[in-house]
Design a protein around this motif. Structure first.
Motif, PDB file in Angstrom:
ATOM      1  N   LEU A 251      21.453  31.455  74.512  1.00  0.00           N
ATOM      2  CA  LEU A 251      22.461  32.047  75.377  1.00  0.00           C
ATOM      3  C   LEU A 251      23.582  31.033  75.511  1.00  0.00           C
ATOM      4  CD1 LEU A 251      20.272  33.510  78.286  1.00  0.00           C
ATOM      5  CD2 LEU A 251      21.285  34.767  76.376  1.00  0.00           C
ATOM      6  N   ALA A 252      24.809  31.479  75.322  1.00  0.00           N
ATOM      7  CA  ALA A 252      25.967  30.596  75.469  1.00  0.00           C
ATOM      8  C   ALA A 252      26.866  31.175  76.552  1.00  0.00           C
ATOM      9  CB  ALA A 252      26.726  30.475  74.151  1.00  0.00           C
ATOM     10  N   PHE A 253      27.078  30.414  77.621  1.00  0.00           N
ATOM     11  CA  PHE A 253      27.851  30.898  78.765  1.00  0.00           C
ATOM     12  C   PHE A 253      29.268  30.339  78.736  1.00  0.00           C
ATOM     13  CE2 PHE A 253      23.505  31.427  80.347  1.00  0.00           C
ATOM     14  CZ  PHE A 253      23.577  32.732  80.818  1.00  0.00           C
ATOM     15  N   VAL A 254      30.231  31.236  78.939  1.00  0.00           N
ATOM     16  CA  VAL A 254      31.643  30.867  78.991  1.00  0.00           C
ATOM     17  C   VAL A 254      32.278  31.520  80.210  1.00  0.00           C
ATOM     18  CG1 VAL A 254      31.892  30.468  76.517  1.00  0.00           C
ATOM     19  CG2 VAL A 254      32.189  32.777  77.430  1.00  0.00           C
ATOM     20  N   ARG A 255      33.543  31.189  80.468  1.00  0.00           N
ATOM     21  CA  ARG A 255      34.145  31.554  81.753  1.00  0.00           C
ATOM     22  C   ARG A 255      34.665  32.982  81.840  1.00  0.00           C
ATOM     23  NH1 ARG A 255      38.269  27.947  79.749  1.00  0.00           N
ATOM     24  NH2 ARG A 255      37.299  26.302  80.976  1.00  0.00           N
ATOM     25  N   SER A 256      34.959  33.625  80.710  1.00  0.00           N
ATOM     26  CA  SER A 256      35.643  34.916  80.789  1.00  0.00           C
ATOM     27  C   SER A 256      35.210  35.838  79.662  1.00  0.00           C
ATOM     28  CB  SER A 256      37.163  34.711  80.717  1.00  0.00           C
ATOM     29  OG  SER A 256      37.538  34.243  79.423  1.00  0.00           O
ATOM     30  N   ARG A 257      35.579  37.092  79.787  1.00  0.00           N
ATOM     31  CA  ARG A 257      35.281  38.077  78.750  1.00  0.00           C
ATOM     32  C   ARG A 257      35.926  37.681  77.425  1.00  0.00           C
ATOM     33  NH1 ARG A 257      36.654  43.859  81.644  1.00  0.00           N
ATOM     34  NH2 ARG A 257      35.410  43.605  83.541  1.00  0.00           N
ATOM     35  N   ARG A 258      37.193  37.321  77.504  1.00  0.00           N
ATOM     36  CA  ARG A 258      37.907  36.967  76.280  1.00  0.00           C
ATOM     37  C   ARG A 258      37.240  35.795  75.581  1.00  0.00           C
ATOM     38  NH1 ARG A 258      44.261  36.035  76.722  1.00  0.00           N
ATOM     39  NH2 ARG A 258      44.074  38.255  77.226  1.00  0.00           N
ATOM     40  N   GLU A 259      36.810  34.813  76.365  1.00  0.00           N
ATOM     41  CA  GLU A 259      36.153  33.653  75.777  1.00  0.00           C
ATOM     42  C   GLU A 259      34.803  34.030  75.177  1.00  0.00           C
ATOM     43  OE1 GLU A 259      37.359  30.792  75.260  1.00  0.00           O
ATOM     44  OE2 GLU A 259      39.176  30.831  76.474  1.00  0.00           O
ATOM     45  N   ALA A 260      34.090  34.968  75.803  1.00  0.00           N
ATOM     46  CA  ALA A 260      32.803  35.404  75.257  1.00  0.00           C
ATOM     47  C   ALA A 260      32.990  36.051  73.891  1.00  0.00           C
ATOM     48  CB  ALA A 260      32.128  36.376  76.224  1.00  0.00           C
ATOM     49  N   GLU A 261      33.998  36.898  73.774  1.00  0.00           N
ATOM     50  CA  GLU A 261      34.243  37.564  72.496  1.00  0.00           C
ATOM     51  C   GLU A 261      34.746  36.576  71.451  1.00  0.00           C
ATOM     52  OE1 GLU A 261      36.418  41.193  72.695  1.00  0.00           O
ATOM     53  OE2 GLU A 261      35.480  41.834  74.576  1.00  0.00           O
ATOM     54  N   SER A 262      35.591  35.652  71.871  1.00  0.00           N
ATOM     55  CA  SER A 262      36.122  34.660  70.942  1.00  0.00           C
ATOM     56  C   SER A 262      35.014  33.752  70.414  1.00  0.00           C
ATOM     57  CB  SER A 262      37.204  33.830  71.638  1.00  0.00           C
ATOM     58  OG  SER A 262      37.675  32.797  70.799  1.00  0.00           O
ATOM     59  N   LEU A 263      34.128  33.317  71.309  1.00  0.00           N
ATOM     60  CA  LEU A 263      33.029  32.456  70.876  1.00  0.00           C
ATOM     61  C   LEU A 263      32.085  33.217  69.949  1.00  0.00           C
ATOM     62  CD1 LEU A 263      31.501  29.782  71.001  1.00  0.00           C
ATOM     63  CD2 LEU A 263      30.362  30.616  73.075  1.00  0.00           C
ATOM     64  N   ALA A 264      31.833  34.489  70.249  1.00  0.00           N
ATOM     65  CA  ALA A 264      30.963  35.287  69.383  1.00  0.00           C
ATOM     66  C   ALA A 264      31.551  35.392  67.980  1.00  0.00           C
ATOM     67  CB  ALA A 264      30.756  36.672  69.980  1.00  0.00           C
ATOM     68  N   ALA A 265      32.861  35.596  67.895  1.00  0.00           N
ATOM     69  CA  ALA A 265      33.504  35.671  66.583  1.00  0.00           C
ATOM     70  C   ALA A 265      33.362  34.353  65.831  1.00  0.00           C
ATOM     71  CB  ALA A 265      34.975  36.039  66.746  1.00  0.00           C
ATOM     72  N   ARG A 266      33.480  33.245  66.556  1.00  0.00           N
ATOM     73  CA  ARG A 266      33.320  31.935  65.904  1.00  0.00           C
ATOM     74  C   ARG A 266      31.882  31.730  65.436  1.00  0.00           C
ATOM     75  NH1 ARG A 266      31.680  28.606  63.582  1.00  0.00           N
ATOM     76  NH2 ARG A 266      31.961  26.335  63.640  1.00  0.00           N
ATOM     77  N   LEU A 267      30.907  32.072  66.261  1.00  0.00           N
ATOM     78  CA  LEU A 267      29.510  31.865  65.888  1.00  0.00           C
ATOM     79  C   LEU A 267      29.097  32.762  64.730  1.00  0.00           C
ATOM     80  CD1 LEU A 267      27.840  31.545  69.409  1.00  0.00           C
ATOM     81  CD2 LEU A 267      28.312  29.718  67.778  1.00  0.00           C
ATOM     82  N   ALA A 268      29.716  33.937  64.633  1.00  0.00           N
ATOM     83  CA  ALA A 268      29.389  34.850  63.536  1.00  0.00           C
ATOM     84  C   ALA A 268      29.769  34.270  62.181  1.00  0.00           C
ATOM     85  CB  ALA A 268      30.084  36.190  63.747  1.00  0.00           C
ATOM     86  N   GLU A 269      30.563  33.207  62.187  1.00  0.00           N
ATOM     87  CA  GLU A 269      30.931  32.539  60.938  1.00  0.00           C
ATOM     88  C   GLU A 269      29.876  31.536  60.486  1.00  0.00           C
ATOM     89  OE1 GLU A 269      34.593  30.662  61.863  1.00  0.00           O
ATOM     90  OE2 GLU A 269      35.733  32.534  62.072  1.00  0.00           O
ATOM     91  N   GLU A 270      28.902  31.244  61.353  1.00  0.00           N
ATOM     92  CA  GLU A 270      27.894  30.243  61.020  1.00  0.00           C
ATOM     93  C   GLU A 270      26.983  30.752  59.897  1.00  0.00           C
ATOM     94  OE1 GLU A 270      27.088  27.005  62.175  1.00  0.00           O
ATOM     95  OE2 GLU A 270      29.184  27.212  62.776  1.00  0.00           O
ATOM     96  N   PRO A 271      26.884  30.018  58.800  1.00  0.00           N
ATOM     97  CA  PRO A 271      26.044  30.469  57.675  1.00  0.00           C
ATOM     98  C   PRO A 271      24.592  30.714  58.062  1.00  0.00           C
ATOM     99  CG  PRO A 271      27.473  28.668  56.998  1.00  0.00           C
ATOM    100  CD  PRO A 271      27.610  28.782  58.481  1.00  0.00           C
ATOM    101  N   SER A 272      24.045  29.865  58.944  1.00  0.00           N
ATOM    102  CA  SER A 272      22.630  30.025  59.298  1.00  0.00           C
ATOM    103  C   SER A 272      22.379  31.358  59.988  1.00  0.00           C
ATOM    104  CB  SER A 272      22.178  28.871  60.200  1.00  0.00           C
ATOM    105  OG  SER A 272      22.954  28.823  61.383  1.00  0.00           O
TER     106      SER A 272
END
Length: 700
Positions: A251-272
């Motif tokens: 679980l990764a906690f961030v401050r706002s909705r926009r940040e949650a979606e932005s972080l998810a997009a970044r993590l989706a780039e992780e090869p693993s």
């Protein structure tokens, strides 16, 4: 203590054993020793995943009558309802909506699951089943310290103990600084423990390393950060990838909705993550046989199937449940085993994310802090990237208790050998450690003296017949957590002031000719209080006094308007301008368009633009009224969400609240013997946009 020794039915004992429970956890055994199965009041202040639900079940199953389980959130109510329905020989009911009903059908159930607001509204509407309760369990009782929810919970508890004398109260709390105060207030035995079934270590990340509170360290391979990259985000990505590679979920906690979606997009780039959950092209690429074997083992451990990766299936399910841009972003993310979770998601998508995570078809959820207090979604590792939030005026640090609740989600019983919580330090790791790791959580402090809360609850106790005088109100307030914490505070003057305010709104009649009196109450005995007809309706409809007063004013304004000017927008504009409406964001790019719309339809609103006390709030109300009007007129949810920049979940919430407030306005019109019918007709039109099975005409 063993399950075989519990004073519950053989069928319940067998079910516990079948689910793998043979021996009680230490906090559970301590609760039994404290009398939770003998009708004693108990406060259990123990960590997440330490067995609070079983403590509640033991209290309810051994009570000599029906039981009530109070939760703070609807999603949690549904989760607990589904859990309790599995108990053999027990009937369970759930109630979370319809604030203008006593829900008498719940009196037939052995266990009722409800939000505090629903219990409060049932009491106001004269629910007879409340007096029959033998046991009340309060989940997340530390929320007494929250400004909005706390006063409702506090008054509801104080009222329940008087409506059902001798009722057993079991309060479940996170680890807080003053659980003894809550226990003393409830005349309860305190069970306090830091024991967890899965060990938890908490650490702070800085400069490539995590230093944990047990003295251990973890080196994190964070690649060099480019000029457009965020260090905290890249550290979070590395921490998540490391845990997923080891077979865990995060679980990764961030401050706002926009940040949650932005972080998810970044993590989706992780090869693993792509390899494990999406069957992406990186699977096994450039690795030797040993690496591939280790990857397959991790896939099996965390639930992903190498031959049939869950990501594509889950993405298709997301797309089937809504075609908004938010839904498309979620579908793209889950294809790589990443999800985001916040209030802007549609209820369908939130449920899908939660169930997929529990089924281990998602490796990480990027969420706002509300998830920590909601449904049960534990993880191997919790990463808290943001330790501040924007309050509307400035960035402020998160409360310690809130961060501890996030951290407490780490460590899944029967799934993880340990749990880890990592706080990402933006600047000063020492300060982060001192505030959030080394220090304890804040004390729970009553919020009841907040003026708006006092007006609401003072009217309710008078309108429901629980008090008919100033003395009666003071007697109830004397039984609250606030009075327990502040015994030297004189509430008499405050009650007089609040009574005067309610009298000025036309909701309360005050007798005896005191400072709070008016003509309607002048013949009553000194200190007598009674709700006016309008006050009684406001209380039953479960709206705030301020909302009731505004709706009464709107009804009277509509009576004087030309019939041609009274349209659905008139009713919607009135209810959307009340304090019970959750506001919507008004962006600079849409401000001019909304103002033009307001000007074009000015004759249809009960408040003119130049008469609005707060023009910005009025303009937001116009925007919301326009959204709901266009929904009724058949606009697609995708169109509304994109055009007005709101979340699908926001649209659902706005529509539901509008229906409730339109009903309240219509009830007030009836109380006034008014011929104004626009509120009823618009509510009917809004209901027509929902099909017979309760689904939206088209899901947002």
């Amino acid at each position: 203590m063993f399950v075989r020794d519990l004073p519950v039915s053989a069928a319940v004992r067998e079910q516990y054993r079948a689910s793998g429970i043979e021996e009680l956890y230490p906090p559970q055994a301590a609760a039994v020793e404290a009398g939770v199965t003998r009708g004693e009041n108990v406060v259990a202040a123990i960590p997440t995943a330490s067995g609070k639900t079983l403590i509640a079940e033991l209290a309810m199953l051994t009570a000599e009558g029906p039981a009530l389980y109070i939760v703070p959130l609807r999603a949690l109510a549904r989760e607990k309802y589904e859990s309790f329905t599995e108990l053999p020989g027990v009937s369970v009911g759930i109630s979370t909506g319809d604030f203008d009903s006593p829900a008498e059908e719940l009196g037939e159930e052995d266990i009722v699951v409800a939000t505090a607001e629903k219990v409060d509204s049932a009491i106001r509407n004269g629910a007879s089943w409340v007096a029959e309760l033998a046991c009340v369990v309060v989940d997340e009782v530390h929320l007494l310290g929250r400004p909005r929810r706390g006063p409702t919970l506090e008054i509801t508890l104080a009222t329940l103990q008087r409506r059902a004398p001798g009722v057993q109260v079991v309060a479940l709390s996170a680890t807080v600084e003053n659980p003894d105060a809550i226990a003393d207030w409830l005349d309860a035995e305190l069970v306090e423990s830091t024991w967890r079934p899965v060990s938890l270590r908490t650490g702070v990340y800085a400069d490539g390393d995590v230093e944990f509170d047990d003295g251990s360290t973890l080196a994190v391979d964070v690649p060099p950060v480019g000029p457009n990259d965020d260090r905290g985000t890249e550290a979070t990505a590395a921490l998540v990838a490391d845990a997923v590679d080891d077979g865990g979920q995060c679980l990764a906690f961030v401050r706002s909705r926009r940040e949650a979606e932005s972080l998810a997009a970044r993590l989706a780039e992780e090869p693993s993550l792509q390899e494990r959950y999406g069957g992406g092209p990186g699977r096994g690429a450039g690795s030797d046989g040993a690496d591939a074997e280790r990857g397959a083992e991790a896939d099996t451990e965390n639930g992903a199937d190498a031959a049939d990766p869950p990501g594509p299936r889950l993405a298709a399910a997301v797309r089937e449940r809504g075609g908004t841009e938010t839904g498309r972003r979620l579908a793209t993310a889950v294809e790589s085993g990443v999800a985001f979770h916040h209030a802007g998601l549609s209820s369908d998508h939130r449920s899908l994310v939660e169930s997929a995570y529990r089924d281990r078809e998602v490796g990480v959820i990027c969420a706002t802090p509300t998830l920590a207090a909601g449904v049960n979604v534990p993880a191997r590792r919790v990463v808290v990237r943001d330790l501040e939030r924007y309050t509307g005026e400035e960035m402020t640090p998160l409360p310690v208790l809130e961060v501890h609740q996030m951290c407490g989600r780490a460590g899944r019983p029967h799934l993880d050998p340990y749990g880890e919580a990592v706080l990402v330090a933006a600047d000063d790791p020492g300060a982060v450690r001192e505030r959030y790791v080394d220090a304890g959580p804040e004390a729970v402090e009553s919020q009841l003296t907040e003026r708006e809360a006092l007006r609401t609850h003072m009217l309710s106790v008078v309108a429901s017949g629980f008090a008919d005088s100033k003395r009666g109100v003071l007697d109830l307030l004397d039984a609250t957590f606030f009075a327990f914490q502040s015994p030297d505070v004189d509430l008499s003057g405050l009650v007089d002031e609040v009574a005067a305010e309610l009298s000025g709104m036309g909701l309360l009649a005050v007798g005896g000719g005191n400072a709070a009196g008016d003509a309607d109450g002048s013949d009553a005995p000194e200190g007598a209080l009674s709700a006016t007809d309008l006050g009684a309706t406001v209380s039953r409809q479960y709206v705030r006094p301020e909302t009731g007063a505004r709706l009464v004013e709107a009804v009277r304004t509509i009576e004087s308007m030309p019939a041609a000017d009274v349209t659905p927008l008139t009713a919607l504009g009135a209810v959307c301008a009340t304090p019970d409406t959750r506001g919507t964001y008004l962006g600079n790019r849409e401000r001019a368009a909304i103002y033009r719309y307001a000007t074009q339809h000015a004759a249809e609103f009960t408040t003119a633009p130049d008469e609005a006390a707060d023009f910005e709030s009025w303009l937001c109300a116009v925007k919301l009224a326009r959204i709901i009007r266009e929904w009724i007129d058949g606009a697609a949810p995708e169109t509304l969400v994109e055009q007005y920049r709101i979340g699908p979940g926001d649209l659902e919430s706005h529509l539901e609240r509008a229906a409730w407030l339109l009903g309240a306005a219509d009830a007030l019109a009836d109380t006034l013997d008014s011929e104004v019918s626009v509120f009823a007709s618009v509510r009917e039109d809004l209901a027509a946009s929902t099909d017979a099975e309760g689904d939206r005409r088209r899901r947002p």
